[in-house]
Design an enzyme around this catalytic site. Structure first.
Site, PDB file in Angstrom:
ATOM      1  N   GLU A 106       0.855  -1.190   0.000  1.00  0.00           N
ATOM      2  CA  GLU A 106       0.000   0.000   0.000  1.00  0.00           C
ATOM      3  C   GLU A 106       0.888   1.236   0.000  1.00  0.00           C
ATOM      4  O   GLU A 106       1.809   1.339   0.812  1.00  0.00           O
ATOM      5  CB  GLU A 106      -0.916  -0.013   1.229  1.00  0.00           C
ATOM      6  CG  GLU A 106      -1.641   1.281   1.518  1.00  0.00           C
ATOM      7  CD  GLU A 106      -2.528   1.752   0.389  1.00  0.00           C
ATOM      8  OE1 GLU A 106      -2.406   2.936   0.005  1.00  0.00           O
ATOM      9  OE2 GLU A 106      -3.338   0.943  -0.109  1.00  0.00           O
ATOM     10  N   ASP A 156      -5.718  -4.298  -6.330  1.00  0.00           N
ATOM     11  CA  ASP A 156      -6.870  -3.599  -5.757  1.00  0.00           C
ATOM     12  C   ASP A 156      -6.566  -2.100  -5.806  1.00  0.00           C
ATOM     13  O   ASP A 156      -6.325  -1.461  -4.789  1.00  0.00           O
ATOM     14  CB  ASP A 156      -7.094  -4.080  -4.315  1.00  0.00           C
ATOM     15  CG  ASP A 156      -8.292  -3.423  -3.657  1.00  0.00           C
ATOM     16  OD1 ASP A 156      -9.059  -2.739  -4.352  1.00  0.00           O
ATOM     17  OD2 ASP A 156      -8.452  -3.581  -2.429  1.00  0.00           O
ATOM     18  N   SER A 157      -6.570  -1.561  -7.015  1.00  0.00           N
ATOM     19  CA  SER A 157      -6.118  -0.194  -7.223  1.00  0.00           C
ATOM     20  C   SER A 157      -7.283   0.790  -7.232  1.00  0.00           C
ATOM     21  O   SER A 157      -8.443   0.418  -7.370  1.00  0.00           O
ATOM     22  CB  SER A 157      -5.383  -0.092  -8.564  1.00  0.00           C
ATOM     23  OG  SER A 157      -6.269  -0.390  -9.631  1.00  0.00           O
ATOM     24  N   THR A 158      -6.923   2.066  -7.109  1.00  0.00           N
ATOM     25  CA  THR A 158      -7.885   3.127  -7.375  1.00  0.00           C
ATOM     26  C   THR A 158      -8.019   3.263  -8.886  1.00  0.00           C
ATOM     27  O   THR A 158      -7.410   2.510  -9.657  1.00  0.00           O
ATOM     28  CB  THR A 158      -7.397   4.454  -6.769  1.00  0.00           C
ATOM     29  OG1 THR A 158      -6.093   4.748  -7.298  1.00  0.00           O
ATOM     30  CG2 THR A 158      -7.308   4.354  -5.252  1.00  0.00           C
TER      31      THR A 158
END
Length: 281
Positions: A106, A156-158
């Site tokens: 992250e 799990d990206s923006t």
């Protein structure tokens, strides 16, 4: 509108959620983070006013991003999550007792800290699981430098703006392909195809060049308005052809209590409507 959170991610389409109570509002080095309560969606997390996840419907996204590749693979031991600072993805991945190690990368430590404080219902203790290795680093740099050997990689990206933009490049996908173990699976968040078709097309073009088996699958998540969300799938193996009865046996053996995922939904998610098929290169 006063008292509403107005999302303007798309040029000619917007959605708004009523703010029942603003709980957190702070700007970090990377983005503006807000958490507020909504009568329908519970606690809502937005980054730069774009909805990232909600208390009420996050289970759909996280179950489909985690359980589809893990159960299709059937023997996933090492999993890499890129992004996912709210802990919801780690929560679902760690429900699999067969998974021995999870690395979560992250970029923003602030997301992790406030999610633990203000959205603990998302992680449900995942950050305390000894199998989780939390790395605060740029996901693209980590992917470029990692020794790899991951059975499943979940991006799990923006959306592809700001810090998340680099996670949608051909170079990043190439490094992800190299980080997979034999028979490994890469899954990616690829937006809502009806409104973000180019995003899916560009990712699928890269996947087509990298993987013998490439496609996307769909899930309908109410707070991501504009139709079903696409999740990219790339693999050098045959996991997508796993028989229904095998998926059912794996699902039951895992003892999962799911609100959206079922083996039947898993298989049906790969049946793409015409407008999505036309976006494939």
């Amino acid at each position: 509108m006063k008292g509403w959170s107005n999302e303007t991610l798309h040029a000619d389409y917007a959605q708004s959620l009523r703010i029942g109570r603003l709980i957190y509002d702070s700007e970090t080095e990377h983005q503006r983070l807000r958490v507020f309560e909504n009568d329908t969606f519970g606690r809502v997390l937005t980054l730069d006013d774009v909805v990232q996840t909600t208390e009420a419907d996050n289970f759909i996204y996280h179950e489909m991003m985690a359980h589809v590749p893990i159960l299709a693979h059937g023997a996933a031991r090492r999993v890499l999550i890129v992004g996912g600072g709210d802990g919801g993805m780690a929560r679902e991945v760690l429900k699999h007792a067969s998974v021995e190690h999870v690395t979560m990368v992250e970029i923003d430590a602030g997301v992790v800290a406030f999610s633990q404080a203000y959205l603990p219902m998302l992680s449900q203790g995942a950050f305390d699981d000894p199998r989780l290795d939390l790395v605060i680093a740029d996901g693209a740099a980590f992917m470029r430098e990692t020794a790899g050997g991951y059975d499943v990689i979940i991006v799990d990206s923006t959306d592809p703006v700001g810090p998340g933009e680099v996670l949608f490049t051909d170079t990043f996908y190439g490094h992800a392909r190299a980080a997979l173990a034999e028979g490994g699976i890469l899954v990616t968040q690829n937006g809502v195809p009806f409104l973000q078709g180019a995003e899916l097309t560009n990712t699928m073009r890269a996947f087509k060049a990298l993987f013998p088996d490439w496609t996307c699958y769909l899930a309908t998540i109410p707070s991501y308005a504009g139709g079903p969300m696409a999740m990219g799938w790339g693999s050098a193996g045959t996991a997508r052809q796993t028989a229904p009865e095998v998926l059912r046996a794996r699902f039951e053996a895992a003892g999962l209590d799911t609100g959206y995922y079922t083996p039947e939904v898993h298989l049906g998610a790969f049946a793409l409507p015409g407008y999505v098929r036309r976006l494939m290169p």
